[in-house]
Design an enzyme around this catalytic site. Structure first.
Site, short mmCIF file in Angstrom:
data_model
loop_
_atom_site.label_atom_id
_atom_site.label_comp_id
_atom_site.label_asym_id
_atom_site.label_seq_id
_atom_site.Cartn_x
_atom_site.Cartn_y
_atom_site.Cartn_z
N ASP A 1 -5.40 -7.78 -5.15
CA ASP A 1 -5.69 -8.94 -4.31
C ASP A 1 -6.02 -10.17 -5.16
O ASP A 1 -5.60 -11.29 -4.83
CB ASP A 1 -6.83 -8.63 -3.34
CG ASP A 1 -6.33 -7.87 -2.13
OD1 ASP A 1 -5.31 -8.30 -1.56
OD2 ASP A 1 -6.92 -6.85 -1.77
N HIS B 1 0.81 -1.21 0.00
CA HIS B 1 0.00 0.00 0.00
C HIS B 1 0.85 1.27 0.00
O HIS B 1 0.45 2.29 -0.54
CB HIS B 1 -0.98 -0.02 1.17
CG HIS B 1 -2.16 -0.90 0.89
ND1 HIS B 1 -2.20 -2.21 1.30
CD2 HIS B 1 -3.28 -0.68 0.17
CE1 HIS B 1 -3.33 -2.76 0.86
NE2 HIS B 1 -4.00 -1.86 0.19
N GLU C 1 -12.14 -9.78 -5.85
CA GLU C 1 -10.74 -9.95 -5.44
C GLU C 1 -10.44 -11.39 -5.07
O GLU C 1 -9.28 -11.77 -4.92
CB GLU C 1 -10.46 -9.05 -4.23
CG GLU C 1 -10.69 -7.58 -4.53
CD GLU C 1 -10.51 -6.70 -3.30
OE1 GLU C 1 -9.47 -6.06 -3.20
OE2 GLU C 1 -11.43 -6.66 -2.47
N CYS D 1 -10.00 -1.78 -10.81
CA CYS D 1 -9.44 -0.69 -9.99
C CYS D 1 -8.14 -1.10 -9.34
O CYS D 1 -7.58 -0.34 -8.55
CB CYS D 1 -10.44 -0.22 -8.94
SG CYS D 1 -10.85 -1.50 -7.73
C1 PEP Z 1 -7.13 -4.42 -5.17
O1 PEP Z 1 -7.01 -5.35 -4.37
O2 PEP Z 1 -6.82 -4.51 -6.37
C2 PEP Z 1 -7.62 -3.13 -4.69
C3 PEP Z 1 -7.88 -2.15 -5.52
O3 PEP Z 1 -7.75 -2.98 -3.35
P1 PEP Z 1 -6.52 -2.67 -2.36
O4 PEP Z 1 -5.29 -2.48 -3.20
O5 PEP Z 1 -6.87 -1.43 -1.61
O6 PEP Z 1 -6.47 -3.88 -1.52
MG MG Z 2 -7.90 -5.20 -2.41
#
Ligand code: PEP
Ligand code: MG
Length: 813
Positions: free
Chosen positions: A699, A436, A675, A744
Site C-alpha cells: 500500500d 491479493h 502504509e 511485511c
Molecule cells: C501491505 O500493504 O504491504 C500489506 C502487507 O498489507 P496488504 O497487502 O494486506 O494490504
Molecule cells: Mg496493506
C-alpha cells in the site's frame, strides 16, 4: 460565398475534419459552422445546435450541410424544419461522405461555386479514391424477409465494423442500450437475411452471426422507438465503443505477462469451465421451489461476476471487463429464462432445465460459420457452468482442474482454493502482481503470471504451457528443445531451493553478525503450518480478513480465538503478529455493505473501517487479548494515518483487556502498519504510542506513486524499489528510534531487495511462507556496512529501474 456546416457525433472529429479541409484553402477562408457532439467529449447530435451553426455559416449564398451518420442525418432533417422559411430555402443537406465531401466542398466554395455546385462537388468527393481503387465489392443482396418491412416504425441500417463482427462484447453493448428504452427493438442481419430477433436478448443477437462489413438492420416500436433506433445506430457507428485494442485477436498466442508468483510451471492448459458438473437424476420439487433455486443461483453468480468485472476493470480497464458484462446479460436473457421456466413448469429440476437451455444456446453459437463467433460458445458455457455449480452446490470450477490454470482473473477466494498439488501454475489474462489473489498464489507457492492479455483465454485446453513466474515469460506449445531448456532451469531452481530449505530453520544472520528475523505472512492456519515448515522465525502478519470474507456473518469471538490459537500452535510458541481487520478498498465484506465510494483505496478501509465498526473491532481485540495470555502476540493496526487513530484504537484495546478480565498480557506488543506516506514521515510522532512499526510496502507504494496496486497497466510504476518509496522506508527507520521496524509488504520477499532493506535498518522481513528459505539465504549473503552504503546510493537514484540495475550489479559483483 457558400457556407458549410459539419454535423458529427464527435466534436473532435468535426474539428479535425475542418482543419484538414481548411489546409486546402488557407488564403480564402470559407465560413464553416460545426454542430458536433453534446459537449467536448460526449458523442451525440443536437438539432438546435445545427440550426445555430447553419445561421452562423450563412452569408446569403446558401449553406451545404455535411453529416456523418445515423442520428446526425435525423438531427439535420429536424434542424431544417426548425429554420425560418427564407433560410431553409438556402440550405441543402448533402449526402456526401463527410471527410472527402468536406474537402471537395471547401475547395469549391472557396473558388466561388454556387450552393448546388458545391454540393455536387462534395458528392463527387469519392471519385478520386474510387478511380484509384476500382469498383467496390457488390453489396449483399437485399435482405430476404424484406417483405415484413418496417411500416412506419423508425428503422436504420448500419454496417458493423468491429474486427470480429457483432460478437459477445459489442452485442452486449447493443443489448444493454436497447433495454434502456421504452421500446420494442428488433434487429436482423441484413447480410444473411436472418429473421428479426429481439434486441433485448443477448443470445439471439449474438447468434445472428453478423460479420465485419455486414449490415445490421434495426427497427423499433413504442414510445421511445425513435431515440432507440438513433442511439443504437450511433452506437454501431462508434463500433459499439470497442476500441481496436480491446477487440480480441485470437490469432495471437501470448507474449508473456507480469511476474506474479515465482517458480517455473510446465503443464497442459486447462480452463475453469471445461468440466461441467454432472446433473443428478432426481425428481423435481415442483415449479415454485425449483424456480426459486434458479433465482438464488442467478443472484449469487451475478454477485461474483460483478466482483470480477469490477476487479478486471480496475486492473485492465473497462474494455477488458466488458466480457463480464456479456456474461451478466446472459443471466438476464429473457429468451433463455423463458425456456428455463417452460422446462421447470413441465416438471424438470432447476439444474436440468438450466443446463438444457444453456446447452441449446451454446450449440447455436457453435453452429455459426465464423470461427470467432463460434468460439463464443465458450462464454456461454462459462456462465452456464458457473451457475450450474451454484445450483448443485458443486466445488468452484477453478478448484477442479489440473495443470496450468488459465483464467481471466481469480478472486482471492479462488486463489485460496487452488490445490498446489494439482495446479502446476496459473496464467491470468488480467490481474496484477500486487493484487491479493497474486499474494495468495505466492503464499501457496503456485507459480503465476498475470496480465498476459485476453488472447490466452483462447489457448485450447490441453495445449502444453510453460511459464516462469519470476520473469513473466509464457510459452504456449513450445518446441521440445525450448521445453527442455525450461525444464533445466526448473531443475536448477529446485537445487537452489533444496539447499536453502536445508538451512531454513536456522536464524538468518548477516556475514557481520546482525540477526534479521525472517517471518511469515499468513492468511489461514494452513499457511501457518507452511510457515513453520519453511523455517519462519515468527509470523509477521496474519491477514485476519480470511476470517471475515466469503461468509454471511462476522465470526464470533470464540471462532476468532480458536483460529488464532491454531495459528499460534503451528508456530509452537514463536511470536505471532495479528493485524486487525483490514477490509474496504479491494476487500469488501459482503454482509457489511459499505457505501459506494468513488475511490475505495482512498476510502474507508483499514483502521478507518474498524473504528467505524467498533463492535467488530472490539470482538477482534477480545479474541487477541485472550490468545495473548498464552502466547507472545504482536497486535498491529493497518492503514493508520494519524496518532489519534492509534490512541482511540489503544483505548479500545484497554477496554478489551478489561472485558477479558485481568491485566494486559505481558507478551502483548502493539504496533502500526506504515502504509500511508504521511504516517511514514510522522514516524517519530507515533513512536511513543507503539512498540513496533511494520511497513506495508504494497500500500505504501501505491499511495506514494499514486499507482493503484491492482492495476496491471501501472504494474511497472508501482514498484516498491522506487527511490521515493525507499526514502519513506528510510524515514520510518530513522523516526522509529528504539522501536523495531519490519517490512511485511511483498518487497520483503524480493531477494534482490533484502540487502537494501537491511541497509536501511529493517530488522524483520515478513514474507510468503515458501519465500522464507531464499530470503534467509539473501540475509546471510549480506554485510550490514556494505548494505548501508548500497541503501544510501539507491536512495539517490532516479527510478526503480536504476535501483534494480544497481542491486543486480551488486549481486553479480
Ligand atoms: C501491505 O500493504 O504491504 C500489506 C502487507 O498489507 P496488504 O497487502 O494486506 O494490504
Ligand atoms: Mg496493506
Amino acid at each position: 460565398m457558400v457556407g458549410l456546416v459539419v454535423v458529427s457525433h464527435s466534436r473532435a472529429l468535426a474539428r479535425a475534419a475542418v482543419d484538414l479541409a481548411m489546409e486546402m484553402v488557407r488564403d480564402r477562408p470559407v465560413p464553416i459552422g460545426v454542430a458536433a457532439g453534446l459537449d467536448e467529449t460526449t458523442f451525440g447530435t443536437d438539432a438546435t445546435a445545427i440550426t445555430e451553426a447553419v445561421a452562423a455559416a450563412d452569408r446569403g449564398d446558401g449553406v451545404v450541410v455535411l453529416m456523418d451518420l445515423g442520428s446526425a442525418v435525423l438531427s439535420a432533417e429536424l434542424a431544417l424544419e426548425l429554420l425560418a422559411d427564407d433560410l431553409r430555402e438556402r440550405v441543402v443537406l448533402c449526402p456526401a461522405p463527410l471527410v472527402e465531401g468536406l474537402v471537395a466542398a471547401v475547395v469549391a466554395a472557396a473558388g466561388g461555386a454556387g450552393r448546388d455546385e458545391v454540393a455536387a462537388e462534395a458528392i463527387a468527393g469519392l471519385a478520386g479514391k474510387q478511380s484509384q481503387l476500382g469498383p467496390a465489392p457488390t453489396p449483399a443482396a437485399p435482405a430476404a424477409g424484406a417483405a415484413d418491412g418496417n411500416g412506419d416504425r423508425p428503422s436504420a441500417t448500419v454496417t458493423v465494423t468491429n474486427r470480429h463482427g457483432l460478437h459477445a462484447r459489442p452485442a452486449a453493448r447493443l443489448v444493454t442500450l436497447a433495454r434502456s428504452f421504452d421500446a420494442r427493438v428488433e434487429v436482423r442481419n441484413a447480410g444473411t437475411g436472418s429473421p428479426w430477433v429481439p434486441a433485448a436478448s443477448l443470445s439471439r443477437v449474438a447468434t445472428l452471426g453478423v460479420l465485419p462489413g455486414q449490415r445490421l438492420e434495426i427497427r423499433a416500436a413504442g414510445p421511445q422507438a425513435r431515440q432507440a433506433v438513433e442511439q443504437l445506430a450511433a452506437l454501431a457507428g462508434r463500433a459499439f465503443d470497442e476500441t481496436e485494442d480491446a477487440q480480441p485477436a485470437p490469432e495471437k498466442a501470448a507474449d508473456g505477462g507480469l511476474p506474479a508468483s515465482p517458480g517455473i510451471a510446465i503443464g497442459p492448459a486447462w480452463h475453469p469451465s471445461t468440466e461441467p458438473p454432472r446433473v443428478p437424476d432426481v425428481p423435481a420439487l415442483g415449479p415454485a421451489p425449483e424456480w426459486s433455486r434458479i433465482d438464488d443461483a442467478l443472484a449469487a453468480v451475478r454477485r461474483d461476476l460483478d466482483r470480477l468485472r469490477a476487479a478486471t476493470a480496475r486492473a485492465a480497464g473497462p474494455a477488458a471487463a466488458a466480457i463480464f458484462e456479456a456474461h451478466l446479460l446472459l443471466l438476464d436473457d429473457a429468451d433463455l429464462l423463458a425456456e428455463v421456466r417452460t422446462r421447470i413448469d413441465a416438471g424438470e429440476t432447476a439444474p436440468r432445465a438450466w443446463s438444457a437451455a444453456t446447452a441449446r444456446i451454446a450449440a447455436e453459437f457453435e453452429a455459426l460459420a465464423d470461427p470467432y463467433l463460434k468460439a463464443r460458445a465458450a462464454d456461454v458455457r462459462a456462465v452456464a457452468d458457473q451457475t450450474l455449480r451454484v445450483l448443485l452446490d458443486a466445488p468452484g470450477a477453478v478448484a477442479a482442474g489440473c495443470g496450468v490454470l488459465i483464467a481471466a482473473d481469480l478472486t482471492p477466494a479462488e486463489a485460496a482454493g487452488l490445490d498446489p498439488e494439482r495446479v502446476a501454475g496459473v496464467l491470468l489474462a488480467f490481474g496484477s502482481p500486487a493484487a491479493h489473489s497474486a499474494i495468495l498464489l505466492r503464499t501457496r507457492g503456485i507459480p503465476a503470471v498475470a496480465g498476459a492479455g485476453p488472447a490466452v483465454l483462447d489457448v485450447p485446453t490441453g495445449t502444453p504451457i510453460g511459464l516462469d513466474g519470476s520473469t513473466g515469460e509464457v510459452l504456449v506449445a513450445p518446441s521440445e528443445p525450448v521445453l527442455a531448456a525450461l525444464r533445466d532451469r526448473a531443475a536448477e531452481q529446485a537445487t537452489r531451493r533444496a539447499r536453502a530449505a536445508g538451512r531454513s530453520a536456522a536464524p538468518a544472520v548477516t556475514s557481520d553478525g546482525v540477526t534479521v528475523a525472517v517471518a511469515a505472512n499468513v492468511g489461514s492456519p494452513g499457511d501457518a503450518r507452511a510457515a513453520a515448515a519453511h523455517g519462519a522465525d515468527l509470523v509477521g502478519l496474519i491477514r485476519t480478513e480470511f476470517l471475515f470474507l466469503d461468509r454471511d456473518a462476522a465470526p464470533e469471538v470464540d471462532e476468532q480465538e480458536a483460529a488464532l490459537r491454531e495459528i499460534a500452535a503451528a508456530l509452537d510458541g514463536r511470536r505471532i503478529t495479528v493485524r486487525t481487520l483490514d477490509v474496504g478498498g479491494d476487500k469488501p465484506v459482503r454482509y457489511l455493505p459499505a457505501p459506494a465510494e468513488e475511490n475505495p483505496f482512498l476510502g474507508v478501509r483499514g483502521i478507518r473501517y474498524a473504528l467505524r465498526h467498533p463492535g467488530l473491532l472490539a470482538d477482534q481485540l477480545l479474541a487477541v487479548v485472550r490468545v495473548a495470555r498464552d502466547v507472545p502476540v504482536s497486535l498491529m493496526f493497518p492503514m493508520v494515518s494519524t496518532v489519534e487513530e492509534v490512541r482511540v484504537a489503544r483505548r479500545m484495546l484497554d477496554a478489551a483487556v478489561a472485558r477479558a478480565g485481568g491485566a494486559t498480557p505481558a507478551g502483548l506488543q502493539v504496533g502500526i502498519m506504515v502504509e500511508v506516506p504521511a504516517a511514514a514521515l510522522k514516524t517519530a510522532a507515533f513512536a511513543p504510542c507503539v512498540d513496533f512499526f511494520s511497513i506495508g510496502t504494497n500500500d505504501l507504494t501505491q499511495y506514494a506513486l499514486a499507482a493503484e496496486r491492482g492495476n496491471a497497466a501501472l504494474a511497472s510504476l508501482a514498484d516498491g524499489l522506487d527511490p521515493g518509496v525507499l526514502r519513506l522506508i528510510d524515514a520510518v527507520c530513522r523516526g522509529a528510534g528504539d522501536r523495531s521496524v519490519a517490512v511485511c509488504g511483498e518487497l520483503a520477499g524480493d531477494e534482490l531487495a533484502v540487502p537494501l532493506l537491511t541497509g536501511l535498518g529493517v530488522r524483520e522481513l515478513s514474507v510468503a511462507p515458501p519465500g522464507i528459505p531464499a530470503v534467509k539465504e539473501a540475509v546471510r549473503a549480506t554485510t550490514t556496512t556494505g548494505a548501508a552504503a548500497l541503501a544510501r546510493a539507491a536512495r539517490d537514484l532516479p527510478d526503480a529501474a536504476a535501483v534494480r540495475a544497481l542491486l543486480a550489479a551488486e549481486r553479480v559483483g
